[in-house]
Write a protein that holds these residues in place. Structure first.
Motif, PDB file in Angstrom:
ATOM      1  N   UNK A  46       0.807  -1.389  -0.030  1.00 53.95           N
ATOM      2  CA  UNK A  46       0.117  -0.089   0.211  1.00 53.95           C
ATOM      3  C   UNK A  46       0.915   1.210  -0.096  1.00 53.95           C
ATOM      4  N   UNK A  47       0.392   2.206  -0.768  1.00 56.45           N
ATOM      5  CA  UNK A  47       1.292   3.410  -0.817  1.00 56.45           C
ATOM      6  C   UNK A  47       2.036   3.699  -1.942  1.00 56.45           C
ATOM      7  N   UNK A  48       2.504   4.703  -2.011  1.00 56.91           N
ATOM      8  CA  UNK A  48       3.387   5.010  -3.502  1.00 56.91           C
ATOM      9  C   UNK A  48       4.896   4.534  -3.030  1.00 56.91           C
ATOM     10  N   UNK A  49       5.706   4.470  -3.792  1.00 58.12           N
ATOM     11  CA  UNK A  49       7.045   3.993  -3.407  1.00 58.12           C
ATOM     12  C   UNK A  49       7.656   4.722  -2.270  1.00 58.12           C
ATOM     13  N   UNK A  70      -0.235   5.191   6.543  1.00 54.25           N
ATOM     14  CA  UNK A  70       0.686   5.302   5.728  1.00 54.25           C
ATOM     15  C   UNK A  70       1.579   6.289   6.041  1.00 54.25           C
ATOM     16  N   UNK A  71       2.922   5.634   5.934  1.00 58.06           N
ATOM     17  CA  UNK A  71       4.198   6.315   6.497  1.00 58.06           C
ATOM     18  C   UNK A  71       5.208   6.756   5.312  1.00 58.06           C
ATOM     19  N   UNK A  72       5.447   7.840   5.213  1.00 58.38           N
ATOM     20  CA  UNK A  72       6.468   8.329   4.101  1.00 58.38           C
ATOM     21  C   UNK A  72       7.635   8.527   4.713  1.00 58.38           C
ATOM     22  N   UNK A  73       8.823   8.740   3.824  1.00 57.72           N
ATOM     23  CA  UNK A  73      10.036   9.378   4.465  1.00 57.72           C
ATOM     24  C   UNK A  73       9.922  10.674   4.961  1.00 57.72           C
ATOM     25  N   UNK A  74      10.612  11.262   5.718  1.00 55.00           N
ATOM     26  CA  UNK A  74      10.647  12.544   6.352  1.00 55.00           C
ATOM     27  C   UNK A  74      10.908  13.407   5.133  1.00 55.00           C
ATOM     28  N   UNK A  75      10.229  14.521   5.172  1.00 57.54           N
ATOM     29  CA  UNK A  75       9.289  15.022   6.201  1.00 57.54           C
ATOM     30  C   UNK A  75       7.886  14.833   6.233  1.00 57.54           C
ATOM     31  N   UNK A  76       7.513  14.105   5.402  1.00 59.17           N
ATOM     32  CA  UNK A  76       6.177  13.681   4.989  1.00 59.17           C
ATOM     33  C   UNK A  76       5.552  12.923   6.565  1.00 59.17           C
TER      34      UNK A  76
ATOM     35  N   UNK B  94      -1.318   4.057  -9.952  1.00 62.31           N
ATOM     36  CA  UNK B  94      -0.570   3.107 -10.678  1.00 62.31           C
ATOM     37  C   UNK B  94       0.673   2.775 -10.039  1.00 62.31           C
ATOM     38  N   UNK B  95       1.132   3.664  -9.071  1.00 58.77           N
ATOM     39  CA  UNK B  95       2.489   3.246  -8.414  1.00 58.77           C
ATOM     40  C   UNK B  95       2.097   2.187  -7.198  1.00 58.77           C
ATOM     41  N   UNK B  96       0.860   2.365  -6.745  1.00 55.38           N
ATOM     42  CA  UNK B  96       0.506   1.282  -5.794  1.00 55.38           C
ATOM     43  C   UNK B  96       0.360   0.015  -6.525  1.00 55.38           C
ATOM     44  N   UNK B  97      -0.165   0.058  -7.551  1.00 51.90           N
ATOM     45  CA  UNK B  97      -0.447  -1.243  -8.468  1.00 51.90           C
ATOM     46  C   UNK B  97       0.947  -1.832  -8.965  1.00 51.90           C
ATOM     47  N   UNK B  98       2.005  -0.910  -9.158  1.00 43.85           N
ATOM     48  CA  UNK B  98       3.148  -1.543  -9.430  1.00 43.85           C
ATOM     49  C   UNK B  98       3.753  -2.395  -8.538  1.00 43.85           C
ATOM     50  N   UNK B  99       3.609  -1.793  -7.260  1.00 45.38           N
ATOM     51  CA  UNK B  99       4.170  -2.486  -5.979  1.00 45.38           C
ATOM     52  C   UNK B  99       3.578  -3.812  -5.803  1.00 45.38           C
TER      53      UNK B  99
END
Lengths: 167, 114
Positions: A46-49, A70-76, B94-99
């Motif tokens: 789940x979540x962006x890269x 959903x946890x992102x790298x700092x400073x997110x 799209x990024x989520x689905x890539x993962x």
């Protein structure tokens, strides 16, 4: 803005606040369904890269709750996401409402209802049809993610080239 | 939430109505007075005026001041903001689905080796 953009935004029913994605996955329907609805799987993608999910709960039955941090790298930092399943029909599909990015005034930065349908893909695997209807949307949320991702994709490009050198 | 605080949400809300999208589609071909906009919908002038107010508050149209009919005109900037947002939003999925893709592959490989 081109004419075709205007047309596609306002002519098709629902378009303008609706996103449709069709995609094939190289896995059977039941596995795709489980990967998208079971907490232990959801937490892994789940979540962006470069984001992860330290808290992930999912109860895939009608009315069942979804809760993801959903946890992102700092400073997110960490963004709590809340939601419920609306329909659940394994392995044919499911729908859910998700809310997140609560604003200072108590409103949601984003609220969307997503419907997923799965069918056997012609070449094997699973074809997914996803439709998301956006109920609330704050531009700040996307801008934050975008800015961050650009920063990080640069550092990861560096990392990749380093790995290439030492590999 | 006031439209001024979050213009994008008021644009989404304004677009979430088939009559208003049809009005926008008509205005994409050029400006039009209220009477002409009302015709295809079997709708009263005041009802159309109400829709026009929602569209105007969302920044999707502007209305002439001079004429009695106050012709409505499409304002493409607000639609472009929605389009940009949608593109970014789609990219996030799209990024989520890539993962997910990578993860499914991993799951199946693990399943085979177990």
């Amino acid at each position: 803005m081109t004419d075709s953009m205007t047309d596609s935004l306002i002519d098709a029913p629902g378009v303008g606040y609706e996103v449709t994605i069709e995609r094939d996955f190289a896995a059977p329907r039941a596995l795709v369904f489980d990967a998208m609805t079971k907490a232990e799987h959801l937490a892994r993608w789940w979540g962006p890269h470069h984001f992860d999910a330290p808290l992930c709960e999912s109860d895939p039955r009608p009315g069942g709750a979804i809760r993801i941090d959903m946890r992102g790298p700092e400073p997110y930092g960490t963004s709590p996401i809340y939601g419920e399943y609306i329909e659940v029909d394994r392995p044919d599909g499911f729908s859910m409402v998700l809310r997140g990015f609560k604003q200072a005034d108590g409103s949601w930065g984003i609220e969307h209802v997503s419907t997923f349908r799965f069918e056997d893909a012609p070449g094997g695997g699973t074809r997914m049809h996803m439709t998301t209807v956006v109920k609330q949307a704050s531009p700040a949320m996307i801008e934050a993610l975008r800015g961050m991702r650009e920063g990080w994709s640069q550092s990861f490009e560096k990392l990749e080239s380093v790995l290439g050198e030492i590999g | 939430m006031t439209p001024a605080a979050d213009p994008l949400s008021s644009t989404f809300a304004a677009l979430a109505d088939p009559t208003r999208r049809a009005i926008l589609a008509r205005l994409a071909r050029g400006e039009a007075p209220v009477g002409e906009l009302a015709r295809p919908f079997a709708m009263s002038g005041p009802a159309v005026t109400k829709h026009l107010k929602v569209l105007e508050r969302a920044g999707l149209i502007s209305r002439g001041r001079a004429a009695q009919q106050r012709p409505a005109r499409l304002e493409p900037a607000a639609l472009k903001a929605v389009n940009d947002w949608i593109q970014d939003y789609r990219r996030l999925w799209d990024e989520k689905f890539d993962r997910l893709d990578t993860y499914l592959e991993q799951l199946q490989t693990e399943g085979e080796t177990k």
